[in-house]
Every structure is written in structure tokens, then in C-alpha cells.
Design an enzyme around this catalytic site. Structure first.
Site, PDB file in Angstrom:
ATOM      1  N   ARG A  55      67.157  69.986  23.194  1.00  0.00           N
ATOM      2  CA  ARG A  55      68.161  70.393  22.200  1.00  0.00           C
ATOM      3  C   ARG A  55      67.714  69.809  20.863  1.00  0.00           C
ATOM      4  O   ARG A  55      66.733  69.090  20.781  1.00  0.00           O
ATOM      5  CB  ARG A  55      69.585  69.982  22.583  1.00  0.00           C
ATOM      6  CG  ARG A  55      69.789  68.825  23.475  1.00  0.00           C
ATOM      7  CD  ARG A  55      69.428  67.498  22.884  1.00  0.00           C
ATOM      8  NE  ARG A  55      70.065  67.323  21.598  1.00  0.00           N
ATOM      9  CZ  ARG A  55      69.614  66.575  20.640  1.00  0.00           C
ATOM     10  NH1 ARG A  55      68.486  65.903  20.783  1.00  0.00           N
ATOM     11  NH2 ARG A  55      70.246  66.461  19.494  1.00  0.00           N
TER      12      ARG A  55
ATOM     13  N   GLN B  44      75.647  62.832  22.026  1.00  0.00           N
ATOM     14  CA  GLN B  44      74.219  62.729  21.724  1.00  0.00           C
ATOM     15  C   GLN B  44      73.887  61.457  20.942  1.00  0.00           C
ATOM     16  O   GLN B  44      72.768  60.952  21.017  1.00  0.00           O
ATOM     17  CB  GLN B  44      73.745  63.948  20.915  1.00  0.00           C
ATOM     18  CG  GLN B  44      73.720  65.253  21.698  1.00  0.00           C
ATOM     19  CD  GLN B  44      74.954  66.073  21.449  1.00  0.00           C
ATOM     20  OE1 GLN B  44      76.047  65.520  21.262  1.00  0.00           O
ATOM     21  NE2 GLN B  44      74.828  67.378  21.437  1.00  0.00           N
TER      22      GLN B  44
ATOM     23  N   ASP C 152      71.273  72.052  11.763  1.00  0.00           N
ATOM     24  CA  ASP C 152      70.804  73.121  12.645  1.00  0.00           C
ATOM     25  C   ASP C 152      70.521  74.394  11.860  1.00  0.00           C
ATOM     26  O   ASP C 152      69.746  75.234  12.301  1.00  0.00           O
ATOM     27  CB  ASP C 152      71.863  73.370  13.723  1.00  0.00           C
ATOM     28  CG  ASP C 152      72.066  72.103  14.533  1.00  0.00           C
ATOM     29  OD1 ASP C 152      71.402  71.933  15.558  1.00  0.00           O
ATOM     30  OD2 ASP C 152      72.857  71.242  14.097  1.00  0.00           O
TER      31      ASP C 152
ATOM     32  N   LYS D 134      76.183  69.178  13.699  1.00  0.00           N
ATOM     33  CA  LYS D 134      77.072  68.881  14.825  1.00  0.00           C
ATOM     34  C   LYS D 134      78.501  68.642  14.350  1.00  0.00           C
ATOM     35  O   LYS D 134      78.735  68.032  13.309  1.00  0.00           O
ATOM     36  CB  LYS D 134      76.531  67.663  15.576  1.00  0.00           C
ATOM     37  CG  LYS D 134      77.269  67.284  16.824  1.00  0.00           C
ATOM     38  CD  LYS D 134      77.427  68.417  17.822  1.00  0.00           C
ATOM     39  CE  LYS D 134      76.111  68.994  18.278  1.00  0.00           C
ATOM     40  NZ  LYS D 134      76.286  70.128  19.223  1.00  0.00           N
TER      41      LYS D 134
HETATM   42  O1  MRU Z   1      73.872  70.637  20.229  1.00  0.00           O
HETATM   43  P1  MRU Z   1      72.621  69.946  19.849  1.00  0.00           P
HETATM   44  O2  MRU Z   1      72.426  68.610  20.472  1.00  0.00           O
HETATM   45  O3  MRU Z   1      71.396  70.819  19.965  1.00  0.00           O
HETATM   46  O4  MRU Z   1      72.880  69.737  18.333  1.00  0.00           O
HETATM   47  C1  MRU Z   1      71.901  69.514  17.474  1.00  0.00           C
HETATM   48  C2  MRU Z   1      72.049  68.186  16.935  1.00  0.00           C
HETATM   49  O5  MRU Z   1      71.678  67.244  17.583  1.00  0.00           O
HETATM   50  C3  MRU Z   1      72.625  67.994  15.652  1.00  0.00           C
HETATM   51  O6  MRU Z   1      73.456  68.922  15.161  1.00  0.00           O
HETATM   52  C4  MRU Z   1      71.573  67.476  14.732  1.00  0.00           C
HETATM   53  O7  MRU Z   1      72.192  66.642  13.846  1.00  0.00           O
HETATM   54  C5  MRU Z   1      70.816  68.537  13.995  1.00  0.00           C
HETATM   55  S1  MRU Z   1      69.500  69.155  14.898  1.00  0.00           S
HETATM   56  C6  MRU Z   1      68.189  68.349  14.139  1.00  0.00           C
END
Ligand code: MRU
Length: 365
Positions: free
Chosen positions: A54, A205, A246, A257
Site C-alpha cells: 500500500r 498504518q 495519494d 489518509k
Molecule cells: O491506504 P493506504 O495505506 O494505501 O494509504 C496511503 C497512505 O499511507 C497515506 O495516505 C500516505 O500518507 C500517502 S501514500 C504515500
């Protein structure tokens, strides 16, 4: 980065030429360090959907390798590759790196007439995307280091307190991470730095991955419940927020997130600089309005109602809420550009507006 003294990336090809791809199974962390093997595009898609891999950059690299696995599996057949691309793209909606990597593969493969050449190009492209991701994150570290250095000087060498949300660490990319890269760079040159780690419910996470990473690299850190950041900022205990993203629009709206927006509001209210670290692969160059345009993943309510942890040598999941209580699980939120102090990219830092972003990436004008 090092795990028990050995260098790992989050995704790599089997060294014995078996054609398999290995990943660190992130669903097992922090309690077990397990390596999983992907041999088909369906396994790659499942690893992304199930969040064994992820994070924006790693989702992109896994999708790129998924296309390479598909190319071999289906003998370079263009129709089968188009199907593989759709399957991979449908796994998770928010991180733009996924579609970016798949489209880059499709464009590269389209340039080859012969099946064998298509297969070779797909593997070459996957390697290129993975290497580029690691290189970009290393550069993000170099550029972000200057920000931490300056705060350290202003504080006379006292520890710089950085707050981060979720995991935008090396586990979210191929190596180094985005938000963590400047932190590792600062720590490595001897700057005193301390990280407030948001636990980041519901999948935790921060607690599971960021704390594990920072601990592994010897970076001082403290895990906090998600709602703690505002209090810390009010009391001068946060010098700087660095988060990942993301998907970020060309105008500077940032999807990250769930809970990131609230941290940005608190940072603005308390005059704390709020930076977003990202490689250019996380910009959505087509999109201007993040609030209306960025698809927000909704996951099962069970993730909110349950928590898991390590009990007697195994991971146990427990129900926290009444079994019949309905739960909503929005994976991401959008922080408007006006709340973002700046971006840290592989080409340097810039303000959160279209002109400044395009100033760094003029080819996107
Ligand atoms: O749902 P995930 O764990 O794939 O989410 C991504 C993330 O860990 C965060 O949003 C993160 O801060 C950005 S991805 C580099």
C-alpha cells in the site's frame, strides 16, 4: 532501507531468474517480517486490494510489475494486457500512481510489434518505475533536509519535532519514503529530530508501519492517538508537519489518509508549517478541483469496528463497537491547497499553487 542490518526495497525481482516478484507483506507488520511472492497479475492485483502492499508509490510499482507479470503470463497478447490493466486499475481508486504506472506500461508496450519485445519492454518499464520511485524519494529527502536544518538552527540544535500522519515512509514507496525521507536524511547527518506518529485509525498504518520503520532506523519517535496533534500544536510541541499524498491536483489540493485535513486545519490555526512530500508521479496533472474530483475510497465498516493486535504469538482481531452498529469508513480526505505551506518534490520545494507547481514541472504547463 535496512531491516535487521540487511538492505531491502519493498518490491524486487527474484534473483534466481524465476520471474517472480517479491514484496514485504505489510499486513504482517510490525509483528512479523514476511516476504510474499507474486507470480501472476491476479496475485499482484490481490496484493494491492488486500493492502499487503500500500502507499502511493508502492501501489504504482506493484501495478507496473503486475503488468510485467501479465505480459509474460499472456505471451504479450495486447487484449489480455488491456484486461490486466483494467483489473489493476480497479483495485484502489484514490492513489493516482496506480493509473499512472499502468498507463505508462500500456504506452511502452504499444511501442513494440512482437510479443517477445512487449514482454521485455514491460519488465524494463517496471524496473524503470521502481528505480525512479526510489531515486525520486531520495531526492525528496535531500530537498526536505534543508527545511529541517533551518528549524534545527533556529532552535539552537534542540530536537526538531515533526508530526506525520499515516505511513508515507519507505514502506509506502520502493525505498526512503516521501514524508519520511527528509526525516531520515536529517537523522543521518546528525540533526536531532523527533517524530510524533499519528496512529491513523482504522488500519493504524502509523502505529504499525511508521513506528516500525522509524524504530528500525533509530529515529526517536512517539506514537500518539489520532486526535492528539491539535493539542500538541497549541502547546508549541510541533515544529513542522510533513505528510504524504495519494493524489495532488495541479492546483495543489491534497488527498491523503483520512484525518490529514484536520491536522492541516490545526497547523494553520497554530502557525505550524504544513508540508506535503511527493514524487511527481503523485500529481494528477489533469485535475484542478480536488474536493470534487478526487475519488475517495470507502472501505468496509468492519475496519472501523474492529482492532487487531499481538496476543501470545499471533495476531488477534477484536470487536470494539456493538456488533450491530453501522460504521462508515472513508479512506482519504482532501486538504485544500490554501492550508498547505508547500510541497517537497524530487525537483525541490514549492508553494501550493498551480504557478509554483508548474514552475518546477514546466513540461506540464
Ligand atoms: O491506504 P493506504 O495505506 O494505501 O494509504 C496511503 C497512505 O499511507 C497515506 O495516505 C500516505 O500518507 C500517502 S501514500 C504515500
Amino acid at each position: 532501507m535496512l531491516v535487521h542490518g540487511q538492505h531491502y526495497r519493498t518490491i524486487w525481482e527474484n534473483e534466481n531468474g524465476s520471474g517472480a516478484v517479491h514484496i514485504i507483506d505489510q499486513c504482517q507488520l510490525p509483528h512479523r517480517f514476511e516476504i510474499a511472492t507474486l507470480t501472476t497479475v491476479a496475485e499482484a492485483a490481490e496484493a494491492i486490494r488486500g493492502m499487503r502492499v500500500r502507499g502511493a508509490g508502492l501501489i504504482g510499482a506493484t501495478a507496473a510489475y503486475g503488468m510485467a507479470l501479465a505480459a509474460r503470463e499472456f505471451g504479450g497478447d495486447p487484449a489480455a494486457l488491456a484486461g490486466a490493466a483494467s483489473m489493476l486499475t480497479a483495485t484502489r481508486p484514490t492513489a493516482v500512481n496506480l493509473a499512472w504506472a499502468v498507463n505508462r506500461q500500456l504506452a511502452a508496450i504499444a511501442g513494440a510489434a512482437e510479443p517477445a519485445a512487449r514482454i521485455a519492454i514491460a519488465w524494463q518499464t517496471a524496473r524503470g518505475i521502481a528505480d525512479e520511485d526510489a531515486a525520486w524519494c531520495r531526492l525528496i529527502g535531500r530537498h526536505g533536509l534543508a527545511l529541517i536544518e533551518q528549524i534545527s538552527r533556529e532552535k539552537g540544535g534542540a530536537p526538531v519535532n515533526v508530526l506525520t500522519h499515516c505511513n508515507a515512509g519507505w514502506l509506502a514507496f520502493v525505498d526512503y519514503g516521501s514524508a519520511t525521507a527528509p526525516i531520515y536524511a536529517a537523522h543521518d547527518v546528525g540533526i536531532a529530530v523527533h517524530v510524533w506518529v499519528d496512529e491513523t485509525r482504522p488500519r493504524s498504518q502509523g502505529a504499525k508501519l511508521t513506528a516500525w520503520e522509524l524504530g528500525g532506523h533509530g529515529v526517536p519517535h512517539t506514537l500518539i492517538a489520532d486526535n492528539t496533534g491539535g493539542h500538541l500544536m497549541q502547546h508549541g510541541m510541533v515544529d513542522l508537519v510533513i505528510v504524504g499524498t495519494d493524489r495532488t491536483t495541479r492546483t495543489g489540493d491534497v488527498a491523503n489518509k483520512i484525518g490529514t485535513y484536520l491536522k492541516a486545519l490545526a497547523a494553520m490555526d497554530n502557525g505550524v508549517p504544513f508540508y506535503v512530500a511527493l514524487p511527481s508521479s503523485s500529481f494528477d496533472w489533469e485535475m484542478r478541483d480536488g474536493l470534487r474530483g478526487i475519488p475517495i475510497e470507502q472501505r468496509g465498516g468492519d475496519e472501523v469496528k474492529h482492532a487487531d493486535g499481538w496476543v501470545d504469538g499471533r495476531v488477534v482481531e477484536v470487536l470494539v463497537a456493538p456488533a450491530a452498529t453501522p460504521a462508515a469508513n472513508y479512506g482519504f480526505d482532501v486538504t485544500p491547497a490554501r492550508l498547505v505551506t508547500g510541497f517537497i518534490t524530487e525537483r525541490g520545494c514549492c508553494a501550493a499553487n498551480e504557478e509554483a507547481i508548474i514552475g518546477l514541472f514546466p513540461e506540464r504547463a
